[in-house]
Scaffold this active site. Structure first.
Site, PDB file in Angstrom:
ATOM      1  N   HIS A 286      -6.359 -13.961  -0.962  1.00 39.99           N
ATOM      2  CA  HIS A 286      -7.701 -14.149  -0.422  1.00 39.99           C
ATOM      3  C   HIS A 286      -7.598 -14.598   1.040  1.00 39.99           C
ATOM      4  O   HIS A 286      -6.538 -15.032   1.488  1.00 39.99           O
ATOM      5  CB  HIS A 286      -8.469 -15.211  -1.217  1.00 39.99           C
ATOM      6  CG  HIS A 286      -7.855 -16.574  -1.109  1.00 39.99           C
ATOM      7  ND1 HIS A 286      -6.832 -16.984  -1.945  1.00 39.99           N
ATOM      8  CD2 HIS A 286      -8.075 -17.602  -0.240  1.00 39.99           C
ATOM      9  CE1 HIS A 286      -6.457 -18.218  -1.596  1.00 39.99           C
ATOM     10  NE2 HIS A 286      -7.203 -18.610  -0.573  1.00 39.99           N
TER      11      HIS A 286
ATOM     12  N   HIS B 189      -5.992 -15.729   7.670  1.00 39.10           N
ATOM     13  CA  HIS B 189      -4.717 -15.257   7.130  1.00 39.10           C
ATOM     14  C   HIS B 189      -4.827 -15.095   5.618  1.00 39.10           C
ATOM     15  O   HIS B 189      -5.753 -15.623   4.997  1.00 39.10           O
ATOM     16  CB  HIS B 189      -3.592 -16.239   7.459  1.00 39.10           C
ATOM     17  CG  HIS B 189      -3.755 -17.570   6.789  1.00 39.10           C
ATOM     18  ND1 HIS B 189      -4.581 -18.563   7.285  1.00 39.10           N
ATOM     19  CD2 HIS B 189      -3.214 -18.061   5.635  1.00 39.10           C
ATOM     20  CE1 HIS B 189      -4.534 -19.603   6.481  1.00 39.10           C
ATOM     21  NE2 HIS B 189      -3.728 -19.335   5.470  1.00 39.10           N
TER      22      HIS B 189
END
Length: 202
Positions: A37, A120
């Site tokens: 995620h 990220h």
């Protein structure tokens, strides 16, 4: 109480591509692909009323879908590497969504985020891995390329795992659509279910 954070899900096709990189780095604890995620706003452990207020504020966000592309691998921690991640190419849509999530957190009475936002996707946790081993791994994977994908929704995750890396549970999902109606009864019902799960009564 569960640990909460809002995030963008990673499409299965892209997650499967990253699973091909899960070798060649001894000591890495690889994240399961279903738990990949991109965190938008970390909330942490909060009481049920705050969870409900944040959930309701997220439901007020209205913006169109946008394109996103992951961009190469890197690591956090410098000489003491602690995580391997896929970076994200700059995206005005992502910036707008992240700011909207920050506003929702403030509306729920939460303090400002203390860390700079660095988008990220964490691929592995590292412990006791030598910096030169990480550098060699990153050099071998320097040509990794991932196609763009459309972000059409974001979600609210919960986790009761204090170590990190999942498993994560989707507590609510929010579609990106200019025409979204914040008074949609289906969404309001979902919020009531969530509030009850956190021990809050209307």
């Amino acid at each position: 109480m569960p640990r909460l954070f809002s995030a963008i899900e990673i499409p299965r096709s892209i997650a499967e591509r990253f699973t091909m990189l899960r070798s060649g780095l001894s000591g890495a604890r690889w994240i399961d692909p279903e738990n990949y995620h991109l965190t938008l706003r970390f909330i942490g452990d909060v009481d049920g009323a705050t969870a409900r207020d944040f959930t309701n504020a997220l439901g007020e966000i209205a913006m169109p879908p946008f394109e996103l592309q992951l961009n190469g691998l890197d690591s956090f921690g410098g000489n003491k590497p602690r995580a391997l991640f896929a970076g994200v190419k700059p995206s005005p849509g992502l910036d707008s969504l992240r700011r909207a999530n920050d506003r929702a957190a403030r509306e729920a009475g939460l303090p400002p985020e203390g860390r700079n936002f660095k988008p990220h996707v964490t691929l592995a946790r590292l412990r006791g891995v030598r910096p030169d081993a990480v550098a060699a791994y990153l050099e071998r994977q320097a040509d990794v390329a991932v196609e763009r994908f459309t972000v059409s929704r974001f979600v609210l995750y919960s986790s009761r795992n204090s170590v990190g890396g999942g498993p994560y549970v989707i507590e609510a999902a929010y579609e990106l659509d200019d025409a979204y109606d914040a008074d949609d009864t289906g969404h309001r019902a979902y919020d009531r279910d969530l509030a009850e799960a956190f021990g809050v009564k209307d």
